[in-house]
Scaffold this active site. Structure first.
Site, mmCIF file in Angstrom:
data_model
loop_
_atom_site.group_PDB
_atom_site.id
_atom_site.type_symbol
_atom_site.label_atom_id
_atom_site.label_comp_id
_atom_site.label_asym_id
_atom_site.label_seq_id
_atom_site.Cartn_x
_atom_site.Cartn_y
_atom_site.Cartn_z
ATOM 1 C CB SER A 8 84.004 -79.560 22.342
ATOM 2 O OG SER A 8 84.126 -78.865 21.110
ATOM 3 C CE1 TYR A 43 87.330 -75.996 24.638
ATOM 4 C CE2 TYR A 43 87.022 -76.897 22.439
ATOM 5 C CZ TYR A 43 86.486 -76.410 23.625
ATOM 6 O OH TYR A 43 85.121 -76.343 23.786
ATOM 7 C CE LYS A 50 85.846 -78.899 26.026
ATOM 8 N NZ LYS A 50 84.960 -78.795 27.204
HETATM 9 N N1 NAD Z 1 80.304 -72.129 23.145
HETATM 10 C C1 NAD Z 1 80.679 -73.054 22.295
HETATM 11 O O1 NAD Z 1 80.640 -72.855 21.070
HETATM 12 C C2 NAD Z 1 81.156 -74.391 22.808
HETATM 13 C C3 NAD Z 1 81.411 -75.402 21.873
HETATM 14 C C4 NAD Z 1 81.848 -76.630 22.327
HETATM 15 C C5 NAD Z 1 82.014 -76.853 23.684
HETATM 16 N N2 NAD Z 1 81.750 -75.859 24.580
HETATM 17 C C6 NAD Z 1 81.963 -76.154 26.003
HETATM 18 O O2 NAD Z 1 80.832 -75.737 26.749
HETATM 19 C C7 NAD Z 1 81.232 -75.508 28.094
HETATM 20 C C8 NAD Z 1 80.621 -74.210 28.582
HETATM 21 O O3 NAD Z 1 81.229 -73.121 27.918
HETATM 22 P P1 NAD Z 1 80.425 -71.870 27.330
HETATM 23 O O4 NAD Z 1 80.473 -71.964 25.869
HETATM 24 O O5 NAD Z 1 79.134 -71.730 28.022
HETATM 25 O O6 NAD Z 1 81.442 -70.675 27.713
HETATM 26 P P2 NAD Z 1 81.365 -69.501 28.788
HETATM 27 O O7 NAD Z 1 82.727 -68.901 28.825
HETATM 28 O O8 NAD Z 1 80.210 -68.619 28.493
HETATM 29 O O9 NAD Z 1 81.086 -70.278 30.152
HETATM 30 C C9 NAD Z 1 82.098 -71.043 30.795
HETATM 31 C C10 NAD Z 1 82.005 -70.811 32.299
HETATM 32 O O10 NAD Z 1 83.015 -71.600 32.941
HETATM 33 C C11 NAD Z 1 83.574 -70.807 34.001
HETATM 34 N N3 NAD Z 1 84.908 -71.312 34.365
HETATM 35 C C12 NAD Z 1 86.077 -71.158 33.707
HETATM 36 N N4 NAD Z 1 87.079 -71.722 34.400
HETATM 37 C C13 NAD Z 1 86.542 -72.254 35.538
HETATM 38 C C14 NAD Z 1 87.073 -72.958 36.647
HETATM 39 N N5 NAD Z 1 88.393 -73.220 36.744
HETATM 40 N N6 NAD Z 1 86.229 -73.355 37.619
HETATM 41 C C15 NAD Z 1 84.894 -73.054 37.554
HETATM 42 N N7 NAD Z 1 84.339 -72.366 36.529
HETATM 43 C C16 NAD Z 1 85.146 -71.981 35.530
HETATM 44 C C17 NAD Z 1 83.608 -69.411 33.405
HETATM 45 O O11 NAD Z 1 83.762 -68.408 34.395
HETATM 46 C C18 NAD Z 1 82.277 -69.347 32.672
HETATM 47 O O12 NAD Z 1 81.255 -68.852 33.519
HETATM 48 C C19 NAD Z 1 82.762 -75.552 28.088
HETATM 49 O O13 NAD Z 1 83.197 -76.806 28.592
HETATM 50 C C20 NAD Z 1 83.116 -75.420 26.625
HETATM 51 O O14 NAD Z 1 84.360 -76.014 26.322
HETATM 52 C C21 NAD Z 1 81.331 -74.642 24.167
#
Ligand code: NAD
Length: 281
Positions: free
Chosen positions: A142, A156, A160
């Site tokens: 992230s 978090y 990261k």
């Molecule tokens: N959306 C943002 O703004 C953002 C910013 C920086 C980083 N991220 C990172 O991107 C990645 C994806 O997140 P996203 O934004 O698509 O969110 P999201 O919540 O839409 O998707 C995350 C997915 O991970 C699954 N998940 C959660 N715990 C789990 C586990 N123990 N085992 C297997 N699956 C699990 C959830 O069910 C979900 O489907 C994450 O690592 C998040 O930290 C997202």
């Protein structure tokens, strides 16, 4: 990796957001895809949409915080498609609060999913990837890996940073050894996904984060993400390009990442603390 045709890709957290978009894009490029997610209902829905028209995709319910579950994911992938070329260690969660209110179980949950899930994904899949002429690992961190200090998001941020340190070290080791396995680090800024509602996957042992300041931060984050977050499909395009070009950093908001690094560098070189964040942000 010049072509994705007939390559096999595993995407954790593949039922939603960035993971879903990655699965969709990799299928469009001709790959066979395994989506892994802890949410069975979301996994079923994703699979129904992605497999329309007979696309080569399977879903495996997986808890990335459990190494045995990740091993099962690897076994099921080999059973279905015979090999693995791409692993996107993407599943992530978030909870927090002001420092002393965050219970031990919350720290463990965030580190177990965000850091150990990524680490064990690398440990379990690397031997399989090394059997292929072309292979790639994409670990999701992230912009929080470059910017500390976001209110109520300390676990978090720590998780990261750990993904960044581990992934950079892994990349350097593999590249120095002439490995055929490339490594990328995806560090997104705000993307329009269900991340602000990450607590939906909170185990029963982890208390809900109900501190008013924390709730307010999450509401603002959800609003900002809905109003100005990038589309997950844009992020998936960047990731596919990075795999194709064997590029390490995949930055959706490079200005946010580099500002964070510059801030730290200034702090280190001058001893001057970076400007304090505005209270409540
Ligand atoms: N959306 C943002 O703004 C953002 C910013 C920086 C980083 N991220 C990172 O991107 C990645 C994806 O997140 P996203 O934004 O698509 O969110 P999201 O919540 O839409 O998707 C995350 C997915 O991970 C699954 N998940 C959660 N715990 C789990 C586990 N123990 N085992 C297997 N699956 C699990 C959830 O069910 C979900 O489907 C994450 O690592 C998040 O930290 C997202």
């Amino acid at each position: 990796m010049k072509s994705f045709t007939d390559k096999v890709a595993v995407v954790t957290g593949g039922a939603s957001g960035i993971g879903y978009a990655l699965a969709e894009r990799l299928l469009a490029e001709g790959a066979k895809v395994v989506i892994a997610d802890i949410e069975q209902a979301a996994l079923d829905r994703a699979l129904t949409t992605l497999s329309a028209g007979g696309a080569p995709v399977i879903g495996v319910r997986t808890d990335v915080s459990d190494p045995a579950s990740l091993q099962d994911l690897a076994d099921r992938t080999i059973e279905a498609f015979g090999k693995v070329n791409i692993v996107c260690n993407n599943a992530g969660v978030e909870t927090g609060g002001s420092f002393l209110t965050i219970p031990e179980q919350a720290w463990r949950w965030v580190m177990d999913v965000n850091f150990f899930g990524v680490l064990n994904g690398c440990r379990i899949f690397l031997p399989l990837l090394q059997q292929q002429d072309e292979a790639h690992i994409v670990n999701t961190a992230s912009v929080a890996a470059f910017n500390s200090g976001s209110a109520t998001m300390t676990p978090y941020c720590a998780s990261k940073f750990a993904v960044l340190g581990m992934t950079e070290s892994l990349e350097i080791e593999l590249r120095s050894g002439g490995s055929s396995v490339g490594v990328s680090l995806l560090a997104p800024g705000p993307v329009r996904t269900r991340m602000p509602d990450a607590e939906r996957n909170r185990p029963s042992t982890v208390p809900a984060a109900t501190e008013p300041g924390r709730v307010a931060v999450m509401e603002r984050l959800a609003q900002a993400s809905a109003e100005s977050g990038l589309e997950p499909s844009y992020v998936a395009d960047l990731v596919v390009d990075a795999i194709r070009e064997n590029r390490f950093f995949v930055l959706t908001h490079p200005e946010m990442a580099t500002a964070g690094v510059r801030k730290r560098l200034h702090w280190m070189e001058t001893g001057e603390a970076p400007p304090a964040r505005v209270p409540g942000t």
